[in-house]
Enzyme design. Structure first.
Site, PDB file in Angstrom:
ATOM      1  N   VAL A  21       0.778  -1.149  -0.063  1.00  0.00           N
ATOM      2  CA  VAL A  21       0.115  -0.012   0.331  1.00  0.00           C
ATOM      3  C   VAL A  21       0.785   1.687  -0.028  1.00  0.00           C
ATOM      4  O   VAL A  21       2.110   0.587  -0.053  1.00  0.00           O
ATOM      5  CB  VAL A  21      -0.462  -0.349   1.173  1.00  0.00           C
ATOM      6  N   CYS A  22      -0.335   2.604  -0.272  1.00  0.00           N
ATOM      7  CA  CYS A  22       1.259   3.535  -0.153  1.00  0.00           C
ATOM      8  C   CYS A  22       1.771   3.936   0.856  1.00  0.00           C
ATOM      9  O   CYS A  22       1.212   3.227   2.539  1.00  0.00           O
ATOM     10  CB  CYS A  22      -0.220   4.577  -0.514  1.00  0.00           C
ATOM     11  N   PRO A  23       2.824   4.336   1.155  1.00  0.00           N
ATOM     12  CA  PRO A  23       3.291   4.883  -0.148  1.00  0.00           C
ATOM     13  C   PRO A  23       4.372   4.476  -0.491  1.00  0.00           C
ATOM     14  O   PRO A  23       5.571   4.728  -1.320  1.00  0.00           O
ATOM     15  CB  PRO A  23       4.901   6.247   0.939  1.00  0.00           C
TER      16      PRO A  23
ATOM     17  N   GLY B 122      -0.353   3.961   6.147  1.00  0.00           N
ATOM     18  CA  GLY B 122      -0.264   4.077   3.918  1.00  0.00           C
ATOM     19  C   GLY B 122      -1.413   4.439   3.779  1.00  0.00           C
ATOM     20  O   GLY B 122      -2.046   4.954   2.944  1.00  0.00           O
TER      21      GLY B 122
END
Lengths: 83, 476
Positions: A21-23, B122
């Site tokens: 997932v991000c980042p 996240g």
């Protein structure tokens, strides 16, 4: 699934960040592109939709060109040419 | 692929149909449920907007620091400006449900902790909700971590009481809260009653000598001076530091040597319109947020109530109401408190007496999650995001790996603690407060930017380490 960064052939690399997932996807993509030479191609595989906007915007800023985009049921396969 | 698309569309239809059915059936059973349905449909809209625009507050400064991408800072500022504009109208009509928060350094410290947490996790609190709607198991883990951490954090006492300054303790006792709350016991209780409540409440309109319900107060003080001006300056800084260089490079390639003022303005505008998807989501989000206050206040007038606690009592469900007979009922978009409440309700059912603190016992209560308006909003937000993801073939179930689950748990816990110290998350403590001209919103935001910077520094180090291992097997 762990991150994979491989050299497929001369001038072509593969970065697989599925499951991340991000980042993470955008940071790994940035680092991979930074290490490659101009004209090299990165095949980026990811499945985090949010990262698509960030990676596209990042390439626009750095001058790297996204030459192919595929979305296979939530799995994105992009080819990016280092500019 | 076409089959997959059709299947996804069918699921999107089923999810939407489910929420329609819930609204219609509950309304037919008791008209008071329309109040909960109003929350539900605004949550659904938020979910669709967030997923469509990949709208995550965590990515705003994180993506700037990590990969130099300004799109989300722009999106958030657009949404905030629009929300603020609509809110100014709502304030002037006297229909605003907003209450400003005490301002002080605590907001920045809370934002810093929250900011580090959202980079680790996240996604921010609202981002984790919409990503759960995309089938993301990491985001669901984050929600669980935020929820459990808050429910525990607000009731910690015992040894933690030793960390409370005597001045806070005395000030908390002096508030003479109901005996059942026992304000002299519990770290968060004494932090709130002994410190936070003693800070001033400062809105831009008040600073300029206007009431926040007057036309100049709402439109000039809280909207223009409190939001438009700082947002414009912030975006200008982002342009000068991050976006200008690549814009000038593009101009150079087109044979333009030195950029004129007009070209600089064009570059600034280009940065704002670069991600249409994010900007469009920001636009709808901003308008919906303002309208929600209007609709909820209208329903309160219709039912003759000031808080959903009275409605729940009329519906025969008075379990978990606060000592004042209230439940958490902000009247606008909020995320973290309802997450704390459902875990608080579970803990209570398991035998934990957690109604002797300010957070649950005095202010928010722990109503049955099935009847909690804010819970309806969050569940529908997940549903709205799922619908949008399905319609774009972006829905995919993803189990968290051990590495990401670890970051999710740590990040979620930091966000949970930051939320309670800051009296809200990226939505309640930043987005809503900034839009309403509350100075504490910007202070929380400054902390979030610092937290994002620290989080990115950590992940830069972490990913560099992992890349080096991968690259050991080949030469460039």
């Amino acid at each position: 699934m762990a991150m994979k960064f491989e050299k497929k052939e001369e001038g072509t690399f593969m970065l697989d960040v599925q499951g991340y997932v991000c980042p993470h996807p955008q940071i790994y993509t940035k680092k991979a592109l930074e290490k490659m030479k101009n004209g090299d191609v990165l095949e980026l595989i990811f499945d985090n939709p949010s990262s698509s906007e960030s990676v596209a915007a990042m390439c626009d800023t750095t001058g790297d060109e996204i030459i192919e985009k595929k979305n296979e049921s939530g799995k994105y396969i992009w080819r990016i040419k280092k500019g | 692929m076409e089959n997959e698309s059709r299947k996804n569309q069918l699921w999107a239809f089923i999810i939407t149909g489910f929420f329609v059915l819930v609204s219609v059936a509950t309304y037919a059973y008791n008209e008071f449920y329309i109040y909960l349905s109003a929350y539900l449909w605004f949550g659904f809209i938020y979910g669709m907007c967030l997923q469509y625009g990949r709208f995550c507050f965590a990515s705003a400064f994180r993506d700037l620091f990590a990969v130099g991408v300004p799109r989300m800072v722009v999106g958030i500022m657009i949404a905030t400006i629009l929300f603020s504009f609509v809110s100014a109208f709502v304030s002037v009509t006297g229909m605003s449900t907003f209450h400003a928060a005490p301002t002080g350094l605590h907001a920045t410290v809370a934002g810093l902790i929250f900011g580090i947490g959202m980079v680790f996790a996240g996604g921010c609190a609202s981002g984790s909700l919409y990503k759960t709607g995309e089938g993301n198991g990491v985001a669901l883990t984050v929600i669980l971590s935020i929820s459990v951490t808050q429910a525990i954090f607000v009731d910690i006492g015992g040894w933690f009481n030793k960390l409370v300054p005597e001045s806070w303790h005395q000030s908390a006792l002096a508030k003479k809260l109901p005996e059942s709350i026992n304000a002299g016991d519990g770290w968060v209780d004494q932090y709130l009653a002994g410190y936070v409540w003693d800070r001033p409440v400062v809105k831009f309109s008040k600073m300029m000598g206007w009431s926040d319900t007057s036309v100049p107060g709402a439109f000039v003080g809280d909207f223009l001076v409190g939001v438009v001006l700082p947002a414009t300056v912030l975006l200008l800084l982002v342009y000068l530091i991050w976006a200008r260089k690549s814009y000038l490079n593009k101009l150079k390639k087109q044979g333009v040597g030195t950029a004129s003022f007009k070209e600089e303005l064009s570059g600034y505008w280009g940065m704002i319109t670069a991600s249409k998807r994010t900007a469009l989501a920001g636009l709808f989000l901003g308008i919906a947020c303002g309208l929600q206050m209007f609709v909820i206040e209208g329903l309160r007038i219709k039912f003759g109530i000031k808080n959903a606690g009275a409605l729940l009592s009329k519906m025969g469900s008075d379990f978990g109401l606060s000592v004042k007979g209230t439940v958490f009922d902000p009247g606008y978009w909020y995320v973290t408190t309802q997450e704390a409440q459902w875990v608080g309700w579970v803990f209570n059912k398991l035998g934990w007496d957690n109604m002797d603190n300010i957070y649950f016992g005095l202010n928010n209560g722990i109503p049955n999650p099935a009847l909690n308006p804010a819970d309806w909003m969050s569940l529908a937000l997940i549903g709205g995001a799922a619908v949008m993801a399905l319609l774009h073939n972006e829905f995919k179930f993803k189990k968290p790996t051990l590495e990401l689950a670890t970051w999710a748990l740590i990040g979620g816990a930091l966000m949970g603690i930051g939320s309670r110290l800051g009296l809200g998350c990226n939505v309640g403590a930043f987005f809503v407060r900034v839009a309403m001209g509350d100075t504490s919103g910007w202070l929380f935001g400054i902390g979030m930017i610092g937290g994002a910077f620290i989080g990115v520094r950590f992940f830069n180090w972490w990913t560099e380490r992992k890349m080096a291992k991968e690259m050991a097997s080949f030469n460039f």
